[in-house]
Design a protein around this motif. Structure first.
Motif, mmCIF file in Angstrom:
data_model
loop_
_atom_site.group_PDB
_atom_site.id
_atom_site.type_symbol
_atom_site.label_atom_id
_atom_site.label_comp_id
_atom_site.label_asym_id
_atom_site.label_seq_id
_atom_site.Cartn_x
_atom_site.Cartn_y
_atom_site.Cartn_z
ATOM 1 N N ILE A 300 45.231 42.611 45.850
ATOM 2 C CA ILE A 300 43.772 42.621 45.985
ATOM 3 C C ILE A 300 43.230 41.240 45.663
ATOM 4 O O ILE A 300 43.594 40.634 44.645
ATOM 5 C CB ILE A 300 43.148 43.659 45.029
ATOM 6 N N VAL A 301 42.349 40.729 46.525
ATOM 7 C CA VAL A 301 41.606 39.508 46.203
ATOM 8 C C VAL A 301 40.270 39.910 45.594
ATOM 9 O O VAL A 301 39.669 40.912 45.987
ATOM 10 C CB VAL A 301 41.403 38.616 47.447
ATOM 11 N N THR A 302 39.813 39.121 44.616
ATOM 12 C CA THR A 302 38.584 39.480 43.913
ATOM 13 C C THR A 302 38.010 38.246 43.239
ATOM 14 O O THR A 302 38.497 37.126 43.413
ATOM 15 C CB THR A 302 38.862 40.597 42.883
ATOM 16 N N CYS A 303 36.945 38.430 42.454
ATOM 17 C CA CYS A 303 36.353 37.349 41.664
ATOM 18 C C CYS A 303 36.989 37.344 40.280
ATOM 19 O O CYS A 303 37.855 38.171 39.977
ATOM 20 C CB CYS A 303 34.843 37.550 41.558
ATOM 21 N N GLN A 304 36.534 36.437 39.416
ATOM 22 C CA GLN A 304 37.063 36.387 38.059
ATOM 23 C C GLN A 304 36.035 36.733 37.004
ATOM 24 O O GLN A 304 36.410 37.020 35.872
ATOM 25 C CB GLN A 304 37.628 34.997 37.758
ATOM 26 N N HIS A 305 34.753 36.747 37.325
ATOM 27 C CA HIS A 305 33.800 36.863 36.231
ATOM 28 C C HIS A 305 33.706 38.261 35.626
ATOM 29 O O HIS A 305 32.802 38.547 34.847
ATOM 30 C CB HIS A 305 32.419 36.315 36.624
ATOM 31 N N HIS A 306 34.685 39.117 35.937
ATOM 32 C CA HIS A 306 34.883 40.345 35.167
ATOM 33 C C HIS A 306 35.496 40.034 33.810
ATOM 34 O O HIS A 306 35.555 40.895 32.931
ATOM 35 C CB HIS A 306 35.791 41.305 35.928
ATOM 36 N N MET A 307 36.011 38.780 33.629
ATOM 37 C CA MET A 307 36.530 38.289 32.345
ATOM 38 C C MET A 307 37.773 39.040 31.874
ATOM 39 O O MET A 307 37.999 39.219 30.681
ATOM 40 C CB MET A 307 35.442 38.370 31.263
ATOM 41 N N LYS A 308 38.610 39.458 32.793
ATOM 42 C CA LYS A 308 39.878 40.082 32.416
ATOM 43 C C LYS A 308 41.002 39.046 32.446
ATOM 44 O O LYS A 308 40.878 37.995 33.085
ATOM 45 C CB LYS A 308 40.202 41.238 33.360
ATOM 46 N N ASN A 309 42.102 39.371 31.776
ATOM 47 C CA ASN A 309 43.233 38.455 31.677
ATOM 48 C C ASN A 309 44.410 38.970 32.490
ATOM 49 O O ASN A 309 44.546 40.187 32.718
ATOM 50 C CB ASN A 309 43.669 38.311 30.214
ATOM 51 N N PRO A 310 45.295 38.078 32.924
ATOM 52 C CA PRO A 310 46.500 38.528 33.618
ATOM 53 C C PRO A 310 47.266 39.555 32.785
ATOM 54 O O PRO A 310 47.452 39.387 31.578
ATOM 55 C CB PRO A 310 47.305 37.236 33.793
#
Length: 664
Positions: A300-310
């Motif tokens: 899945i491609v998505t944004c990052q500003h959900h602030m989750k970590n790998p």
């Protein structure tokens, strides 16, 4: 989101210093090279030496247009070469650029190169060097838990400070040679962008990306990544164009869609089946976001500003109401992109990634995602739109984003969703929004270019105490003995400020504004006493009060005259024993206020210093205390950018006409 990369060149003839800068702007910041035997003293010494070394290279950069008298944008930059190359956060295209040095000189500059996806610009100063510079250096990189300093210029009433402000921060997240994340309170040191150094004075990062609701966390482009872009930037290139497409693709133009090509029901169905809604596993109350499945295995491609970590576990809802398990694969908070994956086996519906170059202004498209108000268990919202050109005033020229006018605007929860071309391919990901230019979406080529790194990033996160925790503990111990000296000023039963007992006969110093006609105060032991207002200083927003009570304990160090050093850790204790800890940003200086200034309605401060704690208004009025338990000032206000404004003890005594035997 606040990022962009520019290289600036400095012109050959320096302009005269801006009128009034020396008198009205910040005074030169104090620093402590002697430190002390305590841990906090030694930390202050290291910070002071690093600040002295690098602060001459920190500059304020203003972008001007011919249509306005005030700057269109202001950034903090750092000179990195003796011949005048400057790195700063990217801004929009402007007619001319002014650069203000900390020694008062003002010179012109010009944009050389940029990267929108890494939020950087390179400028060149106009003028003969050598210029004071920090250099890109050979920093070994930073580690989670490490202490760093962030420097940036600030302004009051439209006037920039001549010396940069400092915030002491802790590194919390690191993606080696790409980006780093820090936390240090809400207070921001710069207009837009900060320059980050380790305590040896080596440049480690630049930027200042933060997201609403997560203001404690800031993200910076790593100096290693900047070095990898250096040749393109210095050559005057759009670094994004070089990064996102191969040499063959750059030479061969993509075949554009005809403006009349429609978005068909087939495209709508494909977009709906490939678009997902995500949230952290077992966090039903969390705000969800969107993403698009781009291959059969469920990536899945998505944004990052959900602030989750790998590695974080996800709950992923599909268009047909099915919910499956997933996880975060990789993130980039600078570019605001990420990858996730469905971890359950299956042949998942998906949309292939396309070629965003085929979408020219006028091309029709579809943007899909799950707005927060949409009930779970159903298909996403699809909004038809048309690609539009970006405004040259708002964005640096570049290739990293598409702009689209939509029938239904993007709303919360749709971030991370996809933009689909007339063939049903994903060509961009929903990121930040800008209503003046339409919604801004990040080209899918950004994720393509970063794909391998996102899947195999050397990501590390702080796990345990920060390196600075022992120094913070020392400061907390320093204020334990004075908790009984802190009181709460009341309006009826409502707390309005803190105060400090400065004399055993009941003298209390607090903030002047907000006092009612009949204030009272609650002592640390819970007793409530009526208050007499003895004296006010409107210029400093201070008040001297008096109560009649027995067994009062005056704060130690009220006679202190010396100012705290830049970077020194100080605390603001509360009657309950808790305290907020921050670092001193610079020396005491005038803080002006314009007429009818809503931020400082009483008219500014004749002299004050600032502490980066980023706290709420109830802390104002209380003491600011160092690691040895000495009171160093009175916290009188919180600026809009999160800095606590502190009137030094000596200035407070003078303003309230307190004799040495009156407040002892």
């Amino acid at each position: 989101m606040k990022l962009a990369l520019f290289i600036v060149l400095v012109a050959t003839s320096a302009l005269p210093p801006r009128e009034g800068v020396a008198a009205q702007a910040c005074t030169t910041s104090l620093f402590n090279e002697n430190g002390g035997d305590s841990k906090s003293g030694r930390l202050t010494q290291r910070v002071g030496v690093a600040f002295k070394r690098v602060s001459p290279s920190i500059v304020s950069v203003e972008g001007h247009t011919k249509q306005t008298s005030r700057p269109w944008w202001r950034k903090t930059g750092v000179i990195v070469t003796a011949d005048g190359l400057v790195l700063c956060v990217a801004g929009g295209t402007v007619d001319f650029i002014k650069v203000l040095l900390s020694d008062g000189r003002e010179v012109s500059g010009r944009i050389v190169g940029w990267s929108g996806q890494w939020k950087l610009m390179l400028l060149r100063l106009d003028g003969d060097g050598p210029w004071p510079h920090a250099g890109l250096g050979d920093s070994p990189g930073v580690q989670p838990g490490q202490s760093v300093i962030a420097l940036g210029f600030r302004e009051y009433s439209g006037q920039p400070c001549q010396s940069p402000s400092l915030r002491l921060e802790t590194v919390t997240k690191v993606d080696s040679s790409a980006w780093l994340g820090t936390t240090g309170g809400h207070a921001s040191t710069g207009w837009t962008g900060e320059i980050v150094f380790n305590l040896a004075g080596d440049l480690v990062g630049l930027g200042d990306v933060s997201y609403p609701g997560q203001e404690d966390d800031r993200f910076f482009t790593d100096v290693g990544l900047i070095k990898s872009l250096w040749d393109n930037l210095r050559a005057g290139n759009d670094a994004d164009r070089e990064l996102l497409w191969t040499a063959a693709q750059r030479e061969e133009a993509a075949t554009p869609f005809e403006p009349s090509t429609p978005v068909t029901p087939f495209v709508r169905d494909r977009a709906a089946s490939a678009t997902v809604r995500m949230r952290a596993a077992n966090m039903e109350s969390e705000q969800p976001w969107s993403g698009v499945i781009v291959n059969r295995d469920g990536t899945i491609v998505t944004c990052q500003h959900h602030m989750k970590n790998p590695g974080d576990q996800l709950s992923i809802a599909l268009w047909d109401g099915q919910t499956v398990a997933g996880k975060v694969l990789g993130v980039n908070p600078i570019s605001d992109v990420g990858l996730a994956k469905i971890t359950e086996s299956g042949d998942w519906p998906h949309a292939d990634m396309g070629d965003s170059r085929r979408l020219q202004p006028g091309t029709r498209c579809l943007v899909g995602g799950y707005p927060g108000e949409l009930e779970p268990g159903g298909p996403p919202r699809g909004s038809a739109g048309v690609v539009v050109p970006p405004s040259h005033r708002l964005f640096v020229p570049g290739s990293y984003a598409l702009h689209v006018k939509l029938e239904l605007p993007v709303s919360g929860g749709m971030s991370g969703g996809g933009m689909f071309d007339p063939d049903g391919h994903v060509v961009a990901v929903v990121g930040a929004s800008n209503r003046l230019d339409g919604d801004m979406l990040y080209r899918i080529e950004i994720i393509r270019a970063q794909w391998d790194h996102l899947l195999d990033a050397k990501f590390r996160v702080l796990d345990g105490d920060a390196a600075i925790e022992s120094e913070r503990a020392e400061v907390r111990r320093g204020v334990e003995t004075m908790v009984r000296s802190v009181v709460t000023i009341l309006d009826g039963d409502e707390p309005v400020a803190l105060g400090t007992i400065v004399g055993p006969e009941g003298q209390i110093v607090t903030r002047g504004s907000g006092l009612t006609k009949t204030p009272s105060c609650r002592l640390a032991d819970g007793r409530i006493s009526p208050v007499e207002v003895v004296r006010l200083s409107r210029a400093n927003d201070l008040a001297l009060l008096k109560i009649s009570a027995n067994d009062l304990r005056a704060v130690p160090g009220w006679s202190a005259q010396e100012l705290p050093s830049i970077g020194e850790l100080v605390a603001i204790p509360t009657p309950g024993g808790a305290c907020s800890i921050g670092s001193v940003s610079g020396s005491a200086r005038p803080i002006p206020a314009a007429p009818n200034d809503e931020e400082f309605p009483h008219g500014g401060f004749p002299t004050a210093f600032e502490v980066g704690v980023g706290t709420g208004p109830l802390l104002t009025g209380g003491p600011v205390v160092d690691a040895s338990g000495r009171m160093r000032g009175v916290a009188v206000s919180v600026a809009s950018d999160g800095w606590l404004i502190v009137v030094p003890v000596s200035a407070a005594k003078d303003a309230l006409h307190i004799r040495d035997n009156e407040g002892q």
